[in-house]
Scaffold this motif. Structure first.
Motif, short mmCIF file in Angstrom:
data_model
loop_
_atom_site.label_atom_id
_atom_site.label_comp_id
_atom_site.label_asym_id
_atom_site.label_seq_id
_atom_site.Cartn_x
_atom_site.Cartn_y
_atom_site.Cartn_z
N LEU A 1 51.35 40.14 38.74
CA LEU A 1 52.24 42.08 40.25
C LEU A 1 53.03 41.49 40.59
CD1 LEU A 1 48.57 44.42 39.46
CD2 LEU A 1 51.70 44.70 38.45
N ARG A 2 54.39 41.96 41.67
CA ARG A 2 54.83 41.60 42.38
C ARG A 2 53.95 41.29 44.15
NH1 ARG A 2 59.30 45.23 44.35
NH2 ARG A 2 57.53 46.56 44.59
N LYS A 3 53.46 40.85 44.17
CA LYS A 3 52.53 40.37 46.04
C LYS A 3 52.97 41.47 46.67
CE LYS A 3 50.91 36.46 48.69
NZ LYS A 3 49.08 36.94 48.33
N ARG A 4 51.60 41.43 47.49
CA ARG A 4 51.56 43.09 48.24
C ARG A 4 52.09 42.10 49.82
NH1 ARG A 4 47.22 46.87 45.90
NH2 ARG A 4 46.34 45.19 46.51
N PRO A 5 52.67 42.99 51.34
CA PRO A 5 52.39 41.77 52.31
C PRO A 5 50.75 42.30 52.89
CG PRO A 5 52.80 43.94 52.28
CD PRO A 5 53.22 43.52 50.27
N GLN A 6 49.72 43.19 51.74
CA GLN A 6 48.62 43.39 53.09
C GLN A 6 47.69 42.39 52.14
OE1 GLN A 6 50.59 45.22 50.92
NE2 GLN A 6 48.80 47.47 49.83
N ASP A 7 48.22 41.76 51.26
CA ASP A 7 46.80 40.49 50.62
C ASP A 7 47.10 38.74 50.77
OD1 ASP A 7 46.24 42.43 49.29
OD2 ASP A 7 47.16 42.48 47.67
N PRO A 8 46.28 38.43 51.35
CA PRO A 8 45.98 36.71 51.70
C PRO A 8 46.01 36.16 49.85
CG PRO A 8 44.04 37.78 51.68
CD PRO A 8 44.82 39.24 51.71
N GLU A 9 46.53 34.88 50.23
CA GLU A 9 46.46 34.16 49.04
C GLU A 9 45.12 34.60 47.80
OE1 GLU A 9 48.38 31.95 46.07
OE2 GLU A 9 49.40 32.70 47.86
N GLY A 10 45.40 34.97 46.81
CA GLY A 10 44.54 34.54 45.98
C GLY A 10 44.05 36.15 45.84
N TYR A 11 44.53 37.57 46.28
CA TYR A 11 44.54 38.74 45.62
C TYR A 11 45.93 39.19 45.77
CZ TYR A 11 39.63 38.44 48.48
OH TYR A 11 38.64 37.56 48.83
N PRO A 12 45.39 40.28 44.78
CA PRO A 12 44.06 41.08 44.24
C PRO A 12 43.30 40.31 43.21
CG PRO A 12 46.36 42.15 43.05
CD PRO A 12 46.38 41.68 44.51
N LYS A 13 42.15 40.03 43.29
CA LYS A 13 41.88 39.71 41.72
C LYS A 13 40.46 40.04 40.93
CE LYS A 13 39.35 36.74 45.29
NZ LYS A 13 38.55 35.30 45.38
N ALA A 14 40.03 39.65 40.00
CA ALA A 14 39.56 40.30 39.21
C ALA A 14 37.89 38.89 39.25
CB ALA A 14 39.80 40.09 38.20
N GLN A 15 37.17 40.02 38.55
CA GLN A 15 35.64 39.45 39.15
C GLN A 15 34.75 40.11 38.29
OE1 GLN A 15 35.01 39.38 43.33
NE2 GLN A 15 33.35 38.63 42.24
N THR A 16 33.60 39.67 37.41
CA THR A 16 32.95 40.24 36.51
C THR A 16 31.03 40.08 37.39
OG1 THR A 16 31.61 37.61 35.78
CG2 THR A 16 33.59 38.82 34.64
N VAL A 17 30.61 41.06 36.85
CA VAL A 17 29.53 41.80 38.05
C VAL A 17 28.82 42.90 36.57
CG1 VAL A 17 30.63 42.36 39.79
CG2 VAL A 17 30.55 44.47 38.46
N SER A 18 27.04 42.81 37.35
CA SER A 18 26.39 43.26 36.15
C SER A 18 25.13 44.77 36.94
CB SER A 18 25.87 41.95 35.68
OG SER A 18 24.31 42.81 34.63
N ALA A 19 26.21 45.15 36.97
CA ALA A 19 25.34 46.47 38.46
C ALA A 19 24.18 46.41 37.50
CB ALA A 19 26.44 47.65 37.81
N LEU A 20 23.63 46.21 36.13
CA LEU A 20 22.11 46.85 34.92
C LEU A 20 21.42 45.91 35.85
CD1 LEU A 20 20.56 48.31 34.19
CD2 LEU A 20 21.81 47.14 32.06
N GLN A 21 22.76 44.32 36.16
CA GLN A 21 21.44 43.21 36.30
C GLN A 21 21.46 42.43 37.96
OE1 GLN A 21 21.61 40.12 33.59
NE2 GLN A 21 21.08 41.30 31.94
N GLU A 22 22.16 43.14 38.71
CA GLU A 22 22.60 43.17 39.86
C GLU A 22 23.19 41.76 40.31
OE1 GLU A 22 19.16 43.87 41.99
OE2 GLU A 22 18.67 45.71 41.45
N ALA A 23 24.26 41.37 39.17
CA ALA A 23 24.69 39.83 39.11
C ALA A 23 25.98 39.78 39.50
CB ALA A 23 24.51 39.31 37.99
N GLY A 24 26.35 39.19 40.47
CA GLY A 24 27.76 39.10 41.10
C GLY A 24 27.71 39.77 42.24
#
Length: 326
Positions: A220-243
Motif C-alpha cells: 500500500l502507498r505510504k501515508r504521510p501520517q505514519d512513521p517507518e514500520g506503520y501501518p503494521k499487523a500483529q497477533t493477539v489473543s484477547a482470550l488469553q490476554e496475549a500480545g
C-alpha cells in the motif's frame, strides 16, 4: 436538570450525568437537540482530550472480548477508559439488543471504566448517528482513553476512522484468501491490524494470516501520517490476554510520533471539517421528513409516475420548495 448543572456534573466525572447527557444527544427531539448543542458548546471550553481509538472488524472476530481484555489492562495501568459500543439495529423493526455491556462483565464492574452501548439505528459506517458527540462527552468527563467499538462492518464502512485518533482493524485467522489484504477501503484506513484468536489450534493460522497482511501492507502507498514500520499487523489473543502489552506500546509510539510532527492536531482539524459538512447534509435530509415535504414529495412523485413531469424537473421543483435550489 439545567444544562449548566449537567455540564458541571460531567466535568466533575459524574457517571450518571454522563449517561444522561449521552441519552440527551442521542435524542431526536427538537428541544433535546437544542439542549444537546448548548451542552456540547459548554463542555468544549474545558479543552479536555482523550485518546480516541476506533475498533472495527467483521462479526464474530472477538471485538467485545478484545475491548474487555484491553480495557482491563488499561485500567490496571491507572487509566480511565470509556467504551462506546455500537450494536446493530434491525432494518425491519429498528430494535437493538444492546448486549455488549453484558459481554464485558469484568470491565463493567470497574469504577475507572464506563461502558455505553448504543443502537446503530440502521446508520451506515458501523457507528451510531451521535457517536461523535458521545465521544466529546466522555472526553469532557475526564476519561483518558475512549474506545469506539463498531458493529461488524465490511470493506467500505470506515466512518469510525473520521472520529478516532487510531483506527484498529481486528481480523480472524484464516478468514479468507491473501487477496483480501491488498483490497482498498478499510485496509487503507487501518493504523494497526490485529489478528485475534492467536491461541490454541488457531495460533499457527493466525501467524500465517498476520504474515500475509504484513506483506500486503507493504504494497500500500505510504501515508504521510505514519512513521517507518506503520501501518503494521500483529497477533493477539484477547482470550488469553496475549500480545495486548505489545499492541498498546505500538499505539503509544504511533501517537507520540504523530503528536511530535503535528499530524495529531491536523487530523483532528480535518475531522472537524468532515463532521461540519456531514451535519449540514443531515440537516438538509431532515427537512425532507417534515409533513409538508413528505406531502409535496408524494404529489410530485405521482406526477412523475404519470409522465406529467420529468424526474429532473420534479426534483428541481422540490428543491425550490425547500429553498435549497441553486
Amino acid at each position: 436538570m439545567k444544562t449548566a448543572e449537567l455540564s458541571e456534573k460531567i466535568l466533575s466525572g459524574d457517571r450518571r450525568a454522563l449517561a444522561r447527557a449521552i441519552t440527551l444527544v442521542e435524542s431526536g427531539r427538537d428541544d433535546h437537540r437544542v439542549a444537546a448543542t448548548e451542552l456540547l458548546d459548554l463542555l468544549a471550553k474545558s479543552g479536555r482530550q482523550a485518546l480516541r481509538i476506533g475498533l472495527s472488524g467483521t462479526p464474530g472476530v472477538g471485538k467485545s472480548t478484545f475491548v474487555e481484555s484491553f480495557g482491563m489492562m488499561l485500567v490496571a495501568q491507572g487509566l480511565r477508559v470509556a467504551v462506546l459500543a455500537v450494536d446493530p439495529s434491525s432494518a425491519r423493526t429498528g430494535g437493538s439488543i444492546l448486549g455488549d455491556k453484558t459481554r464485558m462483565e469484568q470491565l463493567s464492574r470497574q469504577k475507572a471504566a464506563f461502558i455505553r452501548p448504543s443502537p446503530s439505528q440502521t446508520n451506515l459506517g458501523g457507528v451510531a448517528r451521535r457517536t461523535r458527540e458521545a465521544v466529546a462527552l466522555c472526553e469532557a468527563a475526564g476519561f483518558d482513553v475512549v474506545l469506539i467499538e463498531t458493529v461488524g462492518v465490511g470493506q467500505s464502512e470506515t466512518v469510525v476512522a473520521q472520529m478516532s485518533d487510531l483506527f484498529l482493524l481486528l481480523l480472524a485467522p484464516a478468514g479468507g484468501d491473501e487477496l483480501q489484504g491488498v483490497k482498498r477501503g478499510i485496509m487503507e484506513m487501518a493504523d494497526i491490524i490485529l489478528v485475534n484468536k492467536a491461541d490454541g489450534d488457531l495460533k499457527s493460522a493466525a501467524m500465517r494470516t498476520c504474515a500475509d497482511y504484513s506483506g500486503a501492507l507493504r504494497l500500500l502507498r505510504k501515508r504521510p501520517q505514519d512513521p517507518e514500520g506503520y501501518p503494521k499487523a500483529q497477533t493477539v489473543s484477547a482470550l488469553q490476554e496475549a500480545g495486548l502489552d505489545s499492541a498498546w506500546a505500538d499505539m503509544k509510539t504511533l501517537v507520540e510520533w504523530r503528536q511530535d510532527r503535528g499530524h495529531w492536531s491536523g487530523t483532528r482539524a480535518e475531522q472537524a471539517r468532515y463532521w461540519f459538512a456531514e451535519d449540514v447534509r443531515q440537516a438538509l435530509l431532515a427537512r425532507l421528513k417534515t409533513p409538508w415535504a413528505q406531502g409535496r414529495m408524494t404529489e410530485l412523485s405521482d406526477q412523475v409516475a404519470q409522465g406529467a413531469v420529468s424526474p429532473t424537473a420534479a426534483a428541481q421543483e422540490m428543491l425550490k420548495g425547500l429553498g435549497v435550489a441553486g
